[in-house]
Design an enzyme around this catalytic site. Structure first.
Site, PDB file in Angstrom:
ATOM      1  N   HIS A  78       0.844  -1.204   0.000  1.00  0.00           N
ATOM      2  CA  HIS A  78       0.000   0.000   0.000  1.00  0.00           C
ATOM      3  C   HIS A  78       0.876   1.251   0.000  1.00  0.00           C
ATOM      4  CE1 HIS A  78      -3.219  -2.545   2.226  1.00  0.00           C
ATOM      5  NE2 HIS A  78      -3.668  -2.331   1.003  1.00  0.00           N
ATOM      6  N   SER A 116      -2.979  -7.708   2.922  1.00  0.00           N
ATOM      7  CA  SER A 116      -3.302  -7.565   4.352  1.00  0.00           C
ATOM      8  C   SER A 116      -3.637  -8.924   4.961  1.00  0.00           C
ATOM      9  CB  SER A 116      -4.478  -6.600   4.528  1.00  0.00           C
ATOM     10  OG  SER A 116      -4.128  -5.315   4.076  1.00  0.00           O
TER      11      SER A 116
HETATM   12  P1  ADP Z   1      -9.578  -3.631  -0.962  1.00  0.00           P
HETATM   13  O1  ADP Z   1     -10.215  -4.221   0.253  1.00  0.00           O
HETATM   14  O2  ADP Z   1     -10.392  -2.552  -1.642  1.00  0.00           O
HETATM   15  O3  ADP Z   1      -8.959  -4.610  -1.940  1.00  0.00           O
HETATM   16  P2  ADP Z   1      -6.944  -3.144   0.028  1.00  0.00           P
HETATM   17  O4  ADP Z   1      -6.720  -2.450   1.329  1.00  0.00           O
HETATM   18  O5  ADP Z   1      -6.643  -4.600  -0.024  1.00  0.00           O
HETATM   19  O6  ADP Z   1      -8.414  -2.810  -0.370  1.00  0.00           O
HETATM   20  O7  ADP Z   1      -6.123  -2.417  -1.134  1.00  0.00           O
HETATM   21  C1  ADP Z   1      -6.236  -1.046  -1.428  1.00  0.00           C
HETATM   22  C2  ADP Z   1      -5.540  -0.740  -2.745  1.00  0.00           C
HETATM   23  O8  ADP Z   1      -4.155  -1.090  -2.675  1.00  0.00           O
HETATM   24  C3  ADP Z   1      -6.091  -1.538  -3.927  1.00  0.00           C
HETATM   25  O9  ADP Z   1      -5.975  -0.747  -5.095  1.00  0.00           O
HETATM   26  C4  ADP Z   1      -5.155  -2.735  -4.014  1.00  0.00           C
HETATM   27  O10 ADP Z   1      -5.131  -3.303  -5.299  1.00  0.00           O
HETATM   28  C5  ADP Z   1      -3.850  -2.055  -3.671  1.00  0.00           C
HETATM   29  N1  ADP Z   1      -2.873  -2.994  -3.111  1.00  0.00           N
HETATM   30  C6  ADP Z   1      -3.029  -3.831  -2.079  1.00  0.00           C
HETATM   31  N2  ADP Z   1      -1.898  -4.520  -1.831  1.00  0.00           N
HETATM   32  C7  ADP Z   1      -0.993  -4.106  -2.767  1.00  0.00           C
HETATM   33  C8  ADP Z   1       0.367  -4.458  -3.078  1.00  0.00           C
HETATM   34  N3  ADP Z   1       1.020  -5.383  -2.388  1.00  0.00           N
HETATM   35  N4  ADP Z   1       0.972  -3.799  -4.096  1.00  0.00           N
HETATM   36  C9  ADP Z   1       0.293  -2.874  -4.817  1.00  0.00           C
HETATM   37  N5  ADP Z   1      -0.983  -2.505  -4.599  1.00  0.00           N
HETATM   38  C10 ADP Z   1      -1.623  -3.115  -3.579  1.00  0.00           C
END
Ligand code: ADP
Length: 167
Positions: A21, A132
């Protein structure tokens, strides 16, 4: 009110925030004038961290980035983007599976609000495997070495609160 094309919003659950993130937030903040990180509150999900806990952890993580702010929101992400006055929704994609889901979401969002464009950043290769969900598994099952292991996956600000949750 016209939406600002230099203002982007990155939404997600951030339960908890990871280095993946943070990588997307940093890179997003480099290419836009202003970046809002939106923590979505979904009453159907039972998150590990409360919205206030995620807000305070994320704020401490992005403190050094001058053009980034963090807020919580209820409801649809695309509505939140408009409420912020932003014209860009920023998403990170890790895999083709992510891309497929994002593709559907983007089409739906575009129908709901054609003024908002979705922009994708590809995950950096070091972070493609980080989610996560994985972080929570490591915290739960990593035993006495969990803290040390977590350093490779989450910002320092997340480690203590996360270990505290699973104790
Ligand atoms: P959601 O529950 O909407 O998937 P997340 O908290 O998992 O939300 O992710 C928020 C954003 O960050 C999304 O655009 C997701 O694709 C991106 N994201 C999550 N993990 C990674 C990562 N390891 N690398 C790049 N982008 C990520």
């Amino acid at each position: 009110m016209a939406l600002n094309p230099r203002h982007a919003v990155c939404t997600g659950s951030f339960d908890p925030p990871t280095l993946g993130h943070l990588n997307i937030i940093r890179r997003g903040s480099n290419i836009c004038e202003r970046l809002t990180v939106g923590i979505g509150i979904n009453p159907d999900k039972t998150p590990l961290f409360t919205p206030d806990e995620r807000l305070s952890i994320l704020r401490s993580i992005v403190d050094e980035l001058g053009n980034v702010e963090v807020k919580c929101f209820h409801g649809l992400a695309v509505d939140f983007v408009q409420e912020c006055g932003a014209a860009v929704m920023l998403r990170g994609v890790r895999s083709l599976t992510d891309m497929e889901a994002e593709f559907t979401m983007t089409l739906a969002n575009h129908m709901l609000c054609p003024e908002v464009e979705t922009v994708f950043l590809m995950a950096s290769e070091n972070y493609t495997h980080i989610s996560s969900t994985l972080i929570k598994q490591i915290a739960h099952m990593g035993g006495s070495r969990a803290g040390e292991q977590l350093e490779r996956f989450v910002p320092n600000e997340v480690i203590e609160p996360l270990l505290e949750k699973v104790r």
